[in-house]
Design a protein around this motif. Sequence first.
Motif, mmCIF file in Angstrom:
data_model
loop_
_atom_site.group_PDB
_atom_site.id
_atom_site.type_symbol
_atom_site.label_atom_id
_atom_site.label_comp_id
_atom_site.label_asym_id
_atom_site.label_seq_id
_atom_site.Cartn_x
_atom_site.Cartn_y
_atom_site.Cartn_z
ATOM 1 N N UNK A 264 36.937 57.738 25.295
ATOM 2 C CA UNK A 264 36.994 57.588 26.788
ATOM 3 C C UNK A 264 36.067 56.544 27.147
ATOM 4 N N UNK A 265 34.902 56.398 26.513
ATOM 5 C CA UNK A 265 34.024 55.221 27.027
ATOM 6 C C UNK A 265 34.834 53.883 26.865
ATOM 7 N N UNK A 266 35.436 53.731 25.618
ATOM 8 C CA UNK A 266 36.145 52.494 25.659
ATOM 9 C C UNK A 266 37.319 52.148 26.831
ATOM 10 N N UNK A 270 37.349 49.327 29.916
ATOM 11 C CA UNK A 270 38.529 48.405 30.195
ATOM 12 C C UNK A 270 38.904 48.436 31.552
ATOM 13 N N UNK A 271 39.303 49.872 32.063
ATOM 14 C CA UNK A 271 39.624 49.949 33.741
ATOM 15 C C UNK A 271 38.580 49.516 34.392
ATOM 16 N N UNK A 272 37.404 49.461 34.169
ATOM 17 C CA UNK A 272 36.450 48.868 35.100
ATOM 18 C C UNK A 272 36.291 47.424 35.078
ATOM 19 N N UNK A 273 36.610 46.788 33.993
ATOM 20 C CA UNK A 273 36.517 45.437 33.669
ATOM 21 C C UNK A 273 37.889 44.789 34.588
ATOM 22 N N UNK A 274 38.744 45.578 34.843
ATOM 23 C CA UNK A 274 40.138 45.136 35.296
ATOM 24 C C UNK A 274 40.390 45.852 36.537
ATOM 25 N N UNK A 275 39.363 46.406 37.090
ATOM 26 C CA UNK A 275 39.578 47.163 38.446
ATOM 27 C C UNK A 275 40.502 46.229 39.561
#
Length: 358
Positions: A264-266, A270-275
């Motif tokens: 879940x952390x990984x 990725x979601x936060x980096x490509x928000x």
Amino acid sequence: MKTYKIMGLMSGTSLDGLDLSYCTIWQEGHTWQFGIKKTKSVSYSTEMQAQLKDAIYLPADALLKLHNRYGTWLGEQCDLFINDHGLEVDYISSHGHTTHHQPENGLTFQIGNGQHLANASKHKVVCDFRTNDVALGGQGAPLVPIGDRLFFNKYDYCLNLGGISNISFEHNGNRIAYDIGLANMILNHITRKNDLDYDAGGNLAKNGKVNTNMLEKLNGLEFYKLPFPKSIGYEWFIEKVVPIVESTEDSMENLLCTSIHHVCEQVAIQIKANRKKSGSTLFVTGGGALNDFLIETLQQKLGDTAKVVVPSKQLIEFKEALVFALMGVLRIEKKTNVLSSVTGAKRDSSSGVLFLPN
């Protein structure tokens, strides 16, 4: 365009079994539509599970024998499914089962010989979807993003939690997708060591605690630092991940809990980096979507970055089989079914090989 009656077959890295999905697929204007009409999951016997898991170690002649034998078995399963339900089938579209995936060496191999499958099922078969992309310099993976683009484009992100976690989303007019890292592969490895097929609902993991040392080692894996496009296979798991699990002395519950926090952390990174925007939606399928504790943990790690959307159980379990049915239709129609923006290949391609029954 005609409405195709097509069966999609999928066997994933988690080694749960074979998924069969009988679908209708058609195009209305520029919009692709589908209906999942009948489905079936066939669990692997302990013997077959071991054969598939250990296929990576076989010499070439033994691997090719398994390739043929497994193709015949796939065809027999299709024949049973078709006859049991009296189905009218135009094509069978098969992913096969990945035994070797080394795109950096120009190599990927999915067993399940198409000619043997066609002969045993008595139907036309489309398979071998990855080889062409690798020959064009691509990763040959992930392939499901073509389905995300054509079938599930109302969601901002599509996440598949199979043996491996992978994600896809639109970025500047291109579909971007890549393997994030671990998912069910590590969870099933831990449970099978304890004579359990899987942790139903994540109930065992929920009663565990995070082993911070193991979590740091997993989060520190070099793969997570690599830029996309990127993909992993069973070889990576055996070489890089298994030693971490085996060297950690802790309870099964704690190992599972730690692994879920890692997964879940990984994904959240990725979601936060490509928000893309506030109020984003994350569409989650694959076996991991049935793990309640994993989904709860994922939403917790994401916070308000994205809302996790979990669809029907049928779509969770059979989305990949559906997408391979779509890939078969696109190949038959000579339309693009593998995206170079996803795989890093020289160009988009219409990949797959057609086999006729004899």
